[in-house]
Design an enzyme around this catalytic site. Structure first.
Site, PDB file in Angstrom:
ATOM      1  N   GLY A 205      36.687  91.410 -47.383  1.00 28.02           N
ATOM      2  CA  GLY A 205      37.578  92.472 -46.963  1.00 28.02           C
ATOM      3  C   GLY A 205      37.254  92.963 -45.565  1.00 28.02           C
TER       4      GLY A 205
ATOM      5  N   VAL B  70      32.406  85.759 -42.824  1.00 28.04           N
ATOM      6  CA  VAL B  70      30.952  85.650 -42.960  1.00 28.04           C
ATOM      7  C   VAL B  70      30.541  84.230 -42.614  1.00 28.04           C
ATOM      8  CG1 VAL B  70      28.982  86.097 -44.447  1.00 28.04           C
ATOM      9  CG2 VAL B  70      31.176  87.151 -44.950  1.00 28.04           C
TER      10      VAL B  70
ATOM     11  N   ASP C  54      33.252  99.632 -52.462  1.00 25.77           N
ATOM     12  CA  ASP C  54      33.986  98.388 -52.715  1.00 25.77           C
ATOM     13  C   ASP C  54      33.220  97.525 -53.706  1.00 25.77           C
ATOM     14  OD1 ASP C  54      36.098  96.666 -52.526  1.00 25.77           O
ATOM     15  OD2 ASP C  54      35.486  95.781 -50.622  1.00 25.77           O
TER      16      ASP C  54
END
Ligand SMILES: *[C@@H]1O[C@H](CO)[C@@H](O)[C@H](O)[C@H]1NC(C)=O
Ligand SMILES: *[C@@H]1O[C@H](CO)[C@@H](O)[C@H](O)[C@H]1NC(C)=O
Ligand SMILES: *[C@@H]1O[C@H](CO)[C@@H](O)[C@H](O)[C@H]1NC(C)=O
Ligand SMILES: *[C@@H]1O[C@H](CO)[C@@H](O)[C@H](O)[C@H]1NC(C)=O
Ligand SMILES: *[C@@H]1O[C@H](CO)[C@@H](O)[C@H](O)[C@H]1NC(C)=O
Ligand SMILES: *[C@@H]1O[C@H](CO)[C@@H](O)[C@H](O)[C@H]1NC(C)=O
Ligand SMILES: *[C@@H]1O[C@H](CO)[C@@H](O)[C@H](O)[C@H]1NC(C)=O
Length: 627
Positions: free
Chosen positions: A351, A355, A465
């Site tokens: 989100g 990465v 999250d």
């Protein structure tokens, strides 16, 4: 010619005639007054066979769903959409004629879906729908529709109806009606809800098709002169008519067209070398070059000095008031570590951005995250947040090692956890390895990590999250929570009126919609959903469940109310479960439902949750000792 040979020849000729010559790339004839654009196909000799529609004898174009057909009222090839006429109500009832087929059910293997331009009104619903994410309030638009539409008058006697926008979320392939849910529906395309019902358009449901790939071919003769029959490099074992060099596939016309190159030199990308050449030609070229070089050198030196000063200041912010030292990485180090952010280093996209797997000079493997930080966020603020996050130290939390603020986006550097996310384990082969005890341990570790963030970090950190794709498993299947505090980094300046939702659909605290604030209890809610995933191995949001059950939290809560909690437990777990296991599965289910309490104050704290799971584990392991 002997009769046998003649017969063979005839057969060959017939076969050749039957071959679908240049089958795909031809447009089908109009159906009645409706033009049938490529790739829609009304017969095996035209269009693309994956895009079948019917043209009936009366000149009506029909779209087939799994068990039913609906008339197509208009087609728009530019946007690849057509509109079908939804089923009508059975006379004097509030039941649609396609209730027997469970409403509109598209075959999800075909390249069609229901678009998000549709406003769906569900009518004659059961009370079950009241706990769905749909708008079933007394102010819901469906009431306005029923009150203002003579044909829907019968629905006035059915108290519950709901409204929602289709597509994207629950309903790309299915607008489901059923006895246990809603018994009727209708749909409007691009509805302007501010208009009175008398001005609404006729009901319609918009369907979109995916742009077609090159046509399938068996041999070169199936392709036209501009394409060659070659195996599809995308796999799937079929061959397709790929366009020859200089031409490209135009999926809207279904033909190869010339690649348009730039005709106008002023238009696309001015030629800079020509520009400079023009400028310099008048003056002595050497002199100009010398001046330019000098200016460039000075500028370069000034920039370099400023950069060094800045880096020292940043390092100071980052490591203010002690704690574990956070490292400030340079842009160059990050580029080297990730092979210049090469695609094959990409581990995933979360989100908060992409990465990458990185290898530092000293050989340490790290995960480098590009934080999509709100652009109002100053570098100092980023550094300060990173400093706080770096001081977090718990075995169930992924360690943040440092950051880099030199490149366009700030980068966060984490320790690298090998094995993948909990989410992936449920989808892949790993699910079998997640025994009941292992799942409980994952739940406990995660809960402890979160409790640490809430109660031991200074200042307290809310994850905001929590979800199964943010829980990493190491090679021993120990849980490590990642991405904590990141959303704080992303939107600290968010005002209460902001509609920019944090968190992830399916895990988000319903109270967030009331006051737009996330607290420790919001993490507890999201963790409750993770517990349900551990128990059921189902996704938090799954469009393959009925539209009122899409949300795992709602679904399981309903099953718990109906005292059917064991029906939703992962069959793989139930297979090997002892009596004690079954009881502890129920206990975890109830704990999860407690975490999902609508009111925050009724939810347990993360500490209490961790303790409760520890207790459940002690019961399960005691059993192991006894037997
Ligand atoms: C609502 O649906 C039920 C079940 O199909 C049906 O029996 C009932 O008549 C419907 N209500 C109205 C008002 O038509
Ligand atoms: C659709 O048709 C299939 C086979 O024809 C049948 O098995 C299935 O039950 C039908 N589904 C509905 C919802 O009518
Ligand atoms: C859905 O479409 C696929 C692809 O054409 C087909 O193989 C499959 O049989 C269809 N499924 C049903 C239930 O009709
Ligand atoms: C439901 O829809 C109505 C009308 O559009 C709106 O006023 C109301 O706020 C909505 N309720 C919810 C809970 O979204
Ligand atoms: C229903 O419609 C009528 C006019 O058509 C209006 O006077 C009445 O207020 C409406 N009722 C509701 C509950 O919206
Ligand atoms: C429907 O298909 C289109 C075209 O592939 C795609 O862009 C869109 O996201 C899909 N919509 C849904 C709701 O799946
Ligand atoms: C092949 O491409 C050229 C250039 O676009 C076009 O003029 C011609 O009609 C095409 N031929 C066929 C058979 O499609």
């Amino acid at each position: 010619m002997p009769p046998a040979a003649a017969a063979t020849l005839l057969l060959l000729l017939l076969l050749a005639a039957a071959l679908p010559l240049s089958s795909a790339a031809t447009r089908c004839p109009d159906c009645g007054s409706i033009r049938v654009p490529y790739p829609l196909s009304t017969s095996p000799t035209c269009g693309d066979q994956s895009y079948k529609v019917q043209c009936d004898a009366g000149g009506t174009l029909l779209f087939d769903t799994l068990n039913n057909s609906y008339p197509i009222t208009s087609v728009d090839p530019e946007s690849q959409r057509f509109v079908i006429e939804p089923a009508s109500l059975l006379a004097n009832t509030c039941v649609t004629s396609d209730l027997v087929h469970q409403g509109v059910q598209l075959n999800s293997s075909l390249p069609f879906n229901v678009t998000s331009s549709n406003t769906i009104l569900y009518l004659n619903c059961t009370t079950l729908l009241l706990s769905s994410p749909l708008n079933c309030s007394s102010a819901s638009l469906c009431h306005t529709y029923v009150n203002g539409t003579r044909d829907a008058a019968a629905c006035g006697a059915a108290p519950i109806c709901c409204t929602f926008g289709a597509g994207g979320s629950t309903t790309s392939y299915s607008i489901r009606v059923r006895d246990a849910g809603c018994r009727a529906y209708t749909s409007f395309v691009n509805l302007d809800t501010s208009e009175p019902v008398s001005l609404w358009p006729k009901p319609g449901m918009e369907i979109q098709w995916v742009l077609p790939p090159e046509p399938v071919c068996g041999a070169q003769s199936d392709c036209d002169g501009n394409s060659t029959c070659r195996p599809d490099p995308a796999g799937s074992g079929v061959s397709r008519c790929f366009c020859q060099a200089g031409l490209k596939w135009d999926p809207t016309q279904g033909v190869c067209v010339e690649i348009v190159t730039c005709q106008d030199p002023g238009g696309c990308g001015t030629d800079r070398t020509a520009l400079i050449a023009g400028l310099t030609s008048g003056i002595g070229t050497a002199l100009v070059a010398a001046i330019v070089a000098l200016l460039l050198y000075r500028r370069h030196r000034r920039i370099k000095e400023a950069q060094e000063r800045l880096a020292r200041e940043r390092e100071d912010i980052l490591n203010a008031n002690g704690g574990r030292a956070a490292k400030l990485f340079t842009g160059k180090q990050m580029k080297q570590a990730t092979d210049n952010f090469s695609k094959d280093r990409l581990l995933g996209a979360g989100g908060y951005g992409e990465v990458f797997r990185g290898i530092l000079d000293d050989g340490t493997v790290v995960a480098i995250k590009c934080a999509k930080v709100g652009n109002t966020k100053g570098t100092d603020q980023v550094l300060n947040e990173v400093r706080i996050l770096c001081q977090v130290n718990h075995r169930s939390l992924v360690r943040l090692l440092g950051c880099c603020v030199e490149l366009e986006q700030p980068l966060l550097v984490y320790e690298y956890i090998e094995n993948g996310t909990l989410f992936e384990h449920f989808r892949g082969e790993g699910r079998g390895k997640l025994s009941w005890t292992r799942r409980l341990q994952i739940a406990r570790d995660t809960a402890e990590g979160l409790a640490y963030l809430h109660f031991s970090a200074v200042p307290p950190i809310y994850h905001r999250d929590v979800k199964s794709s943010n829980i990493l498993l190491d090679e021993k299947l120990n849980a490590k929570v990642s991405d904590f505090g990141l959303s704080r980094l992303a939107h600290t300046d968010m005002s209460h009126i902001s509609t920019c939702a944090q968190g992830t659909l399916g895990y988000l605290d319903p109270e967030y919609y009331r006051n737009y604030q996330l607290t420790d209890k919001s993490d507890v809610y999201s963790f409750g959903v993770v517990l349900l995933e551990l128990l059921t191995s189902q996704k938090a949001i799954d469009f393959n469940r009925a539209s009122d059950d899409v949300n795992l939290a709602v679904y399981v809560q309903r099953m718990v109310e109906e005292e059917r909690i064991m029906d939703v437990v992962d069959p793989m777990l139930k297979e090997k479960a002892s009596t004690v296991d079954v009881e502890t599965m129920k206990a975890l289910g109830f704990l999860a439902v407690g975490c999902l309490e609508e009111r925050r104050q009724n939810r347990p704290s993360m500490k209490e949750v961790a303790e409760e799971i520890e207790y459940i584990i002690s019961i399960v392991t005691a059993k192991v000792v006894e037997s």
